[in-house]
Motif scaffolding. Structure first.
Motif, short mmCIF file in Angstrom:
data_model
loop_
_atom_site.label_atom_id
_atom_site.label_comp_id
_atom_site.label_asym_id
_atom_site.label_seq_id
_atom_site.Cartn_x
_atom_site.Cartn_y
_atom_site.Cartn_z
N GLN A 1 44.50 36.50 37.93
CA GLN A 1 43.68 37.50 37.25
C GLN A 1 42.79 38.23 38.24
OE1 GLN A 1 41.68 34.94 34.49
NE2 GLN A 1 43.45 34.74 33.12
N LEU A 2 42.20 37.51 39.18
CA LEU A 2 41.32 38.13 40.15
C LEU A 2 42.08 39.10 41.05
CD1 LEU A 2 39.18 35.04 41.23
CD2 LEU A 2 38.39 37.01 39.91
N HIS B 1 43.65 33.84 52.12
CA HIS B 1 42.98 33.19 51.01
C HIS B 1 42.59 34.25 49.98
CE1 HIS B 1 40.01 30.75 48.83
NE2 HIS B 1 40.51 29.68 49.45
N THR B 2 42.63 33.89 48.72
CA THR B 2 42.27 34.84 47.66
C THR B 2 40.90 35.45 47.89
OG1 THR B 2 43.67 33.69 46.03
CG2 THR B 2 41.88 35.06 45.18
N MET B 3 39.96 34.66 48.38
CA MET B 3 38.61 35.19 48.62
C MET B 3 38.62 36.28 49.69
SD MET B 3 36.66 33.89 46.43
CE MET B 3 37.99 33.58 45.24
N GLU B 4 39.49 36.14 50.69
CA GLU B 4 39.60 37.19 51.70
C GLU B 4 40.10 38.49 51.09
OE1 GLU B 4 40.87 35.68 55.85
OE2 GLU B 4 41.92 34.35 54.44
N LEU B 5 41.11 38.38 50.23
CA LEU B 5 41.67 39.58 49.61
C LEU B 5 40.68 40.23 48.66
CD1 LEU B 5 45.30 38.28 48.92
CD2 LEU B 5 44.46 39.60 50.87
N LEU B 6 39.90 39.43 47.95
CA LEU B 6 38.89 39.99 47.06
C LEU B 6 37.80 40.69 47.85
CD1 LEU B 6 38.38 37.18 44.37
CD2 LEU B 6 39.93 39.13 44.33
N SER B 7 37.39 40.09 48.95
CA SER B 7 36.34 40.67 49.77
C SER B 7 36.80 42.01 50.34
CB SER B 7 35.97 39.72 50.89
OG SER B 7 35.01 40.29 51.76
N GLU B 8 38.03 42.06 50.83
CA GLU B 8 38.56 43.30 51.39
C GLU B 8 38.65 44.38 50.33
OE1 GLU B 8 42.27 42.15 53.04
OE2 GLU B 8 41.38 40.75 54.48
N ALA B 9 39.08 44.00 49.13
CA ALA B 9 39.19 44.98 48.05
C ALA B 9 37.82 45.52 47.68
CB ALA B 9 39.86 44.34 46.83
N ASP C 1 35.90 25.21 41.86
CA ASP C 1 36.73 25.93 42.82
C ASP C 1 36.30 27.38 42.85
OD1 ASP C 1 39.36 26.56 44.32
OD2 ASP C 1 39.38 27.87 42.56
N ALA C 2 36.41 28.01 44.01
CA ALA C 2 35.91 29.37 44.19
C ALA C 2 36.55 30.35 43.20
CB ALA C 2 36.16 29.83 45.62
N ALA C 3 37.87 30.32 43.06
CA ALA C 3 38.54 31.27 42.18
C ALA C 3 38.11 31.08 40.73
CB ALA C 3 40.05 31.14 42.31
N ALA C 4 38.03 29.83 40.29
CA ALA C 4 37.62 29.56 38.92
C ALA C 4 36.19 30.04 38.68
CB ALA C 4 37.74 28.07 38.61
N ARG D 1 42.75 42.25 39.14
CA ARG D 1 41.52 43.04 39.00
C ARG D 1 41.16 43.74 40.30
NH1 ARG D 1 37.39 38.71 36.79
NH2 ARG D 1 35.90 40.26 37.57
N ALA D 2 41.53 43.12 41.42
CA ALA D 2 41.19 43.68 42.73
C ALA D 2 42.20 44.72 43.21
CB ALA D 2 41.08 42.56 43.75
N GLY D 3 43.19 45.06 42.38
CA GLY D 3 44.11 46.14 42.73
C GLY D 3 45.41 45.72 43.35
N TRP D 4 45.73 44.43 43.32
CA TRP D 4 46.99 43.95 43.89
C TRP D 4 48.08 43.93 42.83
CZ3 TRP D 4 47.80 43.18 48.97
CH2 TRP D 4 46.67 43.06 49.80
N GLN D 5 49.29 44.29 43.24
CA GLN D 5 50.46 44.17 42.37
C GLN D 5 51.07 42.80 42.61
OE1 GLN D 5 53.55 47.07 42.99
NE2 GLN D 5 55.02 45.94 41.75
N LEU D 6 50.99 41.92 41.62
CA LEU D 6 51.44 40.54 41.79
C LEU D 6 52.91 40.40 41.42
CD1 LEU D 6 50.68 37.55 42.34
CD2 LEU D 6 50.19 37.35 39.90
#
Length: 719
Positions: free
Chosen positions: A623-624, A702-710, A582-585, A627-632
């Motif tokens: 975790q990702l 999608h998590t990948m979208e948020l990581l890419s933007e960050a 999986d992408a996140a893993a 690390r990308a600056g989001w407050q969960l």
């Protein structure tokens, strides 16, 4: 399923969906149960316990005749009469004939799902014997002329005011809707019946081979009265309740009450070995060992694990479908996911057909089962059996066998649909209204538009041609990422390129086959598995990455099972499974800087059913994001199903999906987050569509979208 049965089933669903009070009660119960169960399990290693229980129950399955003979021999030595009943009618005949010989007119019963299964009360009534339920919940249901809606809490669907009205019919006066008072009324009405009864009838939770003894696990004292006061005690127990030793029985007792009622121990654990001793005439103990389809289930290689079931009811407690429509719709004698399987083998495939299709496949049942039964997988096997028996129908046959198997045709149709949808989408990027027969699909959600250009057409334009990539991976996009949400794939490429990993999208890949497999078309699923295995391994990638957990499960699990007997593909399927992530893993394992220049905002995370419970991935996305600056901020029941379920929300049961999605949206709103992160395109479709239809501002990505933007923001800041 016959047309009339289907119409009746749909009518019951409509009635259940209108019972909002019941839905609220079942949801509150489910939430409270999970919290209490977590506390009750705190002192146990649940995984170790369920492994041990699965092992001991499988041992009984392998040597059932041996343990049956041992139990019968020792039970008879202790003074019991033991009778083996092949089916329901044989069991009923034995008990009715026994009642006739003993001149019985009144039989008092403690809770017994086996007696519900065989229809014992009706058989006794037809023979002139009153069968009186003495378990409080069972008595309530009996007075109401209903059947239990839960295996452990039979009257869970009823409210105290309804119970007070029922009791008032018995007492002839208005009864207050106070629980303590109602319990006292039941005790008063039933007390003398134990002394008047000619026969006591109970079930049993365990039958111990090494001692010939039985165990009853209860929270009411009525079971002991049923077993000891009448001159004849009949125990109706399924042969699946066998355990080899007392030590095994104690192991089951450690988890059974915790799973059933979230108690460390029930109020009463009663052990029975031989008749109750007394002065004067000896009492009788009759043990009826019930088969009624259990042997057939044990011989079904793809379903036999269901015989491990402890009848705790946990699978219903956590089931979003059960919480939405209740056990009188999602069940027959037995409810929830295990009820689907047991109905198929105890009553036949036709009665089970509607229940098989009602399962949304969220895997909550598999995750909580104390006997480690993969109920979703077994239900998939039953869908195949029913599909073989009933046929797929013309529509599905054309879609799966003529379209999905032909990749070029499938993709051509999707591209054509992207052009033809323009009158419905305009410039919005989503479909807000569908015409005519399809209008109900957009009453409570918008639907995503098919992308103007699929990911497979966009990939060459984003190929950064890394000079010396440390890894080369293949992206399995799946239908949703490829043709509906290509931005997810582009975002993953950007994130992986930042990790110095090159990404390709093999052009010959097609649907993972899960829609066909879940509909019972195994042959189409096998053909698609071959196509994808061949294509994904062609360039010998270091890894295969997916952005959809259902696709991940297909590549890592289903392809291996589907092709295990295929000499040309079995080994290749295992090799593909070993390198699929999986992408996140996968991204979480890479050494890369994903931090943002500043705080990105408040995000809540929705766990995809197949990602968390199917692939074991749930910590990595969180975790990702951190690390990308989001407050969960965690939402309530983050891993509760969103209601998508693939075709479930479009063709099978959109009305049930609507209610499940409504619950998830309310959880999102209560979290206070501005953004909802998901790792499944299907969940994204469902949640974005429901929020958009209600005009709510929360963004779903999608998590990948948020990581890419960050990462993009961080890069701009560095410059």
């Amino acid at each position: 399923m016959s047309r009339q049965r289907s119409r009746d089933y749909r009518a019951r669903i409509d009635v259940a969906l209108g019972a909002t009070r019941q839905q609220d009660a079942l949801h509150r119960f489910g939430d409270a149960y999970l919290e209490a169960r977590e506390q009750a399990m705190a002192d146990l290693d649940f995984e170790a316990q369920r492994e041990a229980i699965a092992k001991l129950k499988d041992e009984v399955g392998l040597h059932r005749r041996q343990y049956l003979d041992q139990f019968i021999e020792l039970a008879e030595k202790a003074g019991a009469h033991v009778f083996q009943a092949a089916d329901a009618s044989v069991a009923n005949d034995y008990i009715v004939e026994l009642a006739r010989r003993r001149g019985a007119k009144l039989a008092v019963k403690s809770k017994s799902m086996a007696s519900e299964e065989v229809g014992l009360n009706q058989a006794l009534r037809e023979a002139g014997v009153e069968a009186l339920e003495t378990d409080l919940g069972e008595w309530i249901v009996q007075l109401a002329g209903q059947r239990p809606s839960h295996m452990v809490m039979p009257a869970i669907h009823m409210f105290r005011d309804e119970v007070a009205a029922l009791f008032g019919q018995v007492t002839g006066q208005a009864e207050p809707a106070d629980i303590e008072h109602l319990v006292a009324v039941a005790r008063q009405q039933l007390r003398d019946k134990f002394l008047q009864a000619d026969m006591g009838i109970s079930g049993a939770n365990l039958a111990v081979a090494e001692t010939g003894s039985l165990a009853l696990v209860t929270n009411e004292g009525n079971a002991r009265l049923v077993a000891t006061l009448p001159p004849v005690h009949v125990v109706l127990v399924g042969i699946d309740k066998l355990v080899p030793t007392l030590e095994d029985a104690m192991r089951v007792l450690q988890v059974l009450p915790r799973s059933a009622t979230a108690q460390a121990l029930t109020s009463y654990v009663s052990w029975i070995r031989g008749p109750v001793p007394q002065e004067g005439a000896a009492k009788e103990l009759h043990i009826v060992l019930l088969d009624n389809g259990r042997s057939a289930l044990g011989e079904a290689a793809d379903c036999k694990d269901a015989l491990r079931c402890l009848r705790c009811g946990a699978c219903a407690n956590v089931c979003p479908v059960y919480q939405t429509i209740g056990g009188h719709v999602f069940g027959r004698t037995y409810v929830g996911a295990i009820g689907v399987v047991l109905t198929a083998f105890f009553e036949g495939l036709e009665p089970a057909a509607e229940l098989v299709k009602a399962c949304i496949g969220c895997r909550a049942c598999a995750a909580i089962c104390p006997a480690k039964i993969d109920l979703e997988e077994i239900i998939l096997k039953l869908r195949r059996r029913i599909g073989d028996q009933e046929g797929l129908g013309l529509g599905k046959s054309l879609l799966f066998r003529k379209v999905l198997r032909n990749r070029r045709l499938f993709h051509t149709l999707l591209r054509s649909a992207a052009r033809l949808q323009k009158p419905l989408t305009g410039n919005r990027g989503s479909i807000r209204h569908l015409p005519l027969h399809f209008s109900s699909l957009t009453e409570w959600r918008t639907l995503p538009a098919i992308a103007d250009k699929p990911l497979r057409d966009l990939m060459p334009a984003v190929d950064e041609q890394l000079q010396a990539p440390r890894l080369r991976v293949a992206l399995f996009a799946g239908c949703a990422t490829d043709f509906v949400h290509p931005q997810i794939g582009l975002s993953l490429v950007a994130v992986l390129n930042r990790c110095n990993i090159a990404v390709t999208l093999p052009q010959g890949q097609s649907c993972c086959g899960i829609p066909a497999l879940y509909s019972g078309d195994r042959q189409t699923a096998m053909e698609l598995a071959r196509q994808n295995v061949r294509e994904l391994l062609a360039d010998d990638p270091d890894a295969v990455i997916t952005t959809c957990p259902t696709c991940t499960a297909a590549l890592k699990q289903h392809f291996v099972e589907l092709l295990q007997d295929d000499g040309d593909y079995a080994e290749a399927a295992r090799r593909l499974a070993a390198i699929t992530f999986d992408a996140a893993a996968f991204v979480a394992e890479q050494q890369s800087d994903l931090s943002a220049a500043d705080n990105r905002g408040v995000v809540t995370y929705h766990d995809s059913c197949h990602l968390k419970r199917g692939c074991g991935v749930w910590q990595e996305p969180r975790q990702l994001l951190a690390r990308a600056g989001w407050q969960l901020v965690e939402m309530e029941r983050a891993d509760r199903c969103c209601g998508f379920g693939g075709s479930y929300s479009f063709a099978s049961h959109p009305e049930i999906s609507r209610e499940i999605t409504k619950d998830k949206i309310n959880s999102i709103l209560r979290s206070g987050a501005d953004v909802v992160a998901v790792d499944c395109p299907g969940c994204l479709i469902m949640l974005r569509g429901a929020l958009e239809k209600r005009g709510l501002p929360q963004r779903v990505a999608h998590t990948m979208e948020l990581l890419s933007e960050a990462s993009d923001t961080g890069s701009d800041g560095d410059e």
